[in-house]
Design a protein around this motif. Structure first.
Motif, PDB file in Angstrom:
ATOM      1  N   PHE A 240      18.591  68.097  87.368  1.00 14.05           N
ATOM      2  CA  PHE A 240      19.291  67.834  88.419  1.00 14.05           C
ATOM      3  C   PHE A 240      19.175  69.176  89.435  1.00 14.05           C
ATOM      4  O   PHE A 240      20.333  69.827  88.741  1.00 14.05           O
ATOM      5  N   GLY A 241      18.673  68.813  90.904  1.00 15.50           N
ATOM      6  CA  GLY A 241      18.931  69.645  91.799  1.00 15.50           C
ATOM      7  C   GLY A 241      18.189  70.655  92.479  1.00 15.50           C
ATOM      8  O   GLY A 241      17.135  71.130  91.376  1.00 15.50           O
ATOM      9  N   SER A 250      12.317  66.739  87.114  1.00 13.01           N
ATOM     10  CA  SER A 250      13.647  66.889  88.014  1.00 13.01           C
ATOM     11  C   SER A 250      14.022  64.986  87.568  1.00 13.01           C
ATOM     12  O   SER A 250      13.093  64.446  88.424  1.00 13.01           O
ATOM     13  N   SER A 252      15.977  64.758  89.354  1.00 12.33           N
ATOM     14  CA  SER A 252      16.039  64.053  91.149  1.00 12.33           C
ATOM     15  C   SER A 252      16.251  65.811  92.640  1.00 12.33           C
ATOM     16  O   SER A 252      17.173  66.897  92.324  1.00 12.33           O
ATOM     17  N   THR A 254      16.797  67.103  94.770  1.00 12.57           N
ATOM     18  CA  THR A 254      17.540  66.866  95.947  1.00 12.57           C
ATOM     19  C   THR A 254      18.732  67.104  95.336  1.00 12.57           C
ATOM     20  O   THR A 254      19.473  67.199  96.674  1.00 12.57           O
ATOM     21  N   GLY A 255      19.035  66.794  94.129  1.00 13.34           N
ATOM     22  CA  GLY A 255      20.434  66.257  93.618  1.00 13.34           C
ATOM     23  C   GLY A 255      21.287  64.436  94.128  1.00 13.34           C
ATOM     24  O   GLY A 255      22.110  64.997  93.925  1.00 13.34           O
ATOM     25  N   ASP A 256      20.314  64.236  93.956  1.00 12.00           N
ATOM     26  CA  ASP A 256      20.642  62.540  94.413  1.00 12.00           C
ATOM     27  C   ASP A 256      20.742  61.481  92.971  1.00 12.00           C
ATOM     28  O   ASP A 256      20.085  61.198  92.619  1.00 12.00           O
ATOM     29  N   LEU A 257      22.542  61.410  92.710  1.00 14.87           N
ATOM     30  CA  LEU A 257      22.254  60.911  91.959  1.00 14.87           C
ATOM     31  C   LEU A 257      21.635  59.296  91.879  1.00 14.87           C
ATOM     32  O   LEU A 257      21.438  58.828  90.697  1.00 14.87           O
ATOM     33  N   ARG A 258      21.387  58.481  92.825  1.00 15.85           N
ATOM     34  CA  ARG A 258      20.949  57.478  92.546  1.00 15.85           C
ATOM     35  C   ARG A 258      19.269  57.411  92.492  1.00 15.85           C
ATOM     36  O   ARG A 258      18.701  56.892  91.755  1.00 15.85           O
ATOM     37  N   GLU A 259      18.563  58.837  92.961  1.00 17.05           N
ATOM     38  CA  GLU A 259      17.313  59.036  92.561  1.00 17.05           C
ATOM     39  C   GLU A 259      17.156  59.489  90.836  1.00 17.05           C
ATOM     40  O   GLU A 259      16.403  59.047  90.182  1.00 17.05           O
ATOM     41  N   ALA A 260      18.138  60.009  90.506  1.00 20.55           N
ATOM     42  CA  ALA A 260      18.366  60.339  89.200  1.00 20.55           C
ATOM     43  C   ALA A 260      18.356  59.349  87.916  1.00 20.55           C
ATOM     44  O   ALA A 260      18.517  58.376  87.374  1.00 20.55           O
ATOM     45  N   ASN A 263      15.424  57.558  88.114  1.00 21.06           N
ATOM     46  CA  ASN A 263      13.923  58.276  86.711  1.00 21.06           C
ATOM     47  C   ASN A 263      14.903  58.297  85.713  1.00 21.06           C
ATOM     48  O   ASN A 263      13.766  58.680  84.647  1.00 21.06           O
TER      49      ASN A 263
END
Length: 305
Positions: A240-241, A250, A252, A254-260, A263
């Motif tokens: 993450f990040g 990963s 995310s 970019t460290g985006d919580l919605r993407e995480a 996924n």
């Protein structure tokens, strides 16, 4: 194997099960009023019968025909429906959501899903549909049509392909009971968003009224370690990040919580298919949507959330 919403509704009317797309995860659906159909869900999932199910309805008016809404429940419904919020309210009409689906409780969990195809099925069917995640109990929830078919397609008479789930985590569950508002399960609608409309939340100990509260839940076959800085030999690291682990794994980059969130279950499943010695997960911030992601990860790892 992909049917129209109308074909899926006809299957429900026959007492059969369906695979239902929502914006959160794919569900294994049944007529909420039919105990035999609901029992078939438990059998297909291997789900403990004390765990209540969420009744999905086409709109807020249909929800109020089943549950008793006070002013705060209506404010939350107006703000977040259709969408990834489940409201637990006193039951108004127990015939519409059977005792087995409610786990014998005097409350009912209700949601108007945000996915257009889900609402099309519900409108064509004309009644509440219970649709817990279409995984075998305890495993990661399916967020693609293929994964849903792989998990419980054997039990479904019809399946609707709604594409990848946009949210990727089960709904936020909030109870509005006896004048108290409590967060029973975190999700895409955050604690702060709920409190902004309903006031401070009461830790009421009413978690038994919500699905998804088992200690070991959402778990792949491989053991899961969370909040770690790196992988051990044979493990896959879900990063993450920026610069954390292999970008292919990963949650995310970019460290985006919605993407995480979107996924999370897919990557847990994909990693598990490689038969690793274990799955390690990098630390995820706990603010906002991170509360829900960490809740699912703690349960996947067998921790008490």
């Amino acid at each position: 194997m992909s049917e129209t919403p109308e074909q899926a509704a006809e299957a429900l009317k026959r007492g059969a099960l369906i695979l239902l797309p929502t914006e959160t995860v794919y569900g294994l659906g049944a007529d909420a009023s039919d105990p035999r159909a609901v029992a078939a869900i438990f059998e297909a999932k291997g789900r403990p019968r004390f765990n209540p199910l969420i009744a999905h309805v086409a709109d807020a008016a249909a929800a109020e025909a089943v549950g008793v809404f006070d002013a705060r429940a209506r404010r939350l419904a107006d703000a977040f429906w259709p969408g990834p919020l489940t409201l637990v309210t006193p039951v108004r009409d127990a015939r519409r959501v059977c005792d087995l689906a409610r786990a014998g409780l005097d409350s009912v969990a209700l949601r108007v899903p945000g996915h257009a195809k889900a609402r099309a099925v519900l409108s064509a069917f004309g009644g509440p549909v219970v649709a817990p995640s279409a995984n075998r109990s305890g495993r990661p929830s399916p967020t693609t049509f293929q994964d849903a078919v792989e998990e419980t397609g054997f039990a479904a008479a019809a399946a609707v392909d709604g594409g990848p789930c946009a949210v990727g985590l089960e709904s936020t569950v909030v109870s509005v009971l006896d004048g108290r508002v409590a967060l029973l399960r975190p999700g895409a609608v955050t604690r702060a968003e709920v409190e902004a409309l309903a006031g401070p939340l009461d830790d009421s100990g009413e978690g038994h009224r919500s699905p998804g509260r088992l200690t070991l839940h959402y778990a792949p076959d491989a053991p899961v370690r969370i909040e770690v800085g790196g992988a051990r030999d044979g493990e896959i690291l879900l990063g993450f990040g920026p610069g954390v682990g292999d970008p292919r794994w990963s949650l995310s980059p970019t460290g985006d919580l919605r993407e995480a969130a979107a996924n999370l279950f897919r990557l847990l499943r994909d990693a598990d298919r490689t038969r690793p010695a274990g799955i390690a997960v990098a630390p995820i911030p706990r603010d906002g949507l991170g509360e829900a992601i960490n809740d699912r990860l703690r349960r996947a790892a067998g921790h008490i959330g």
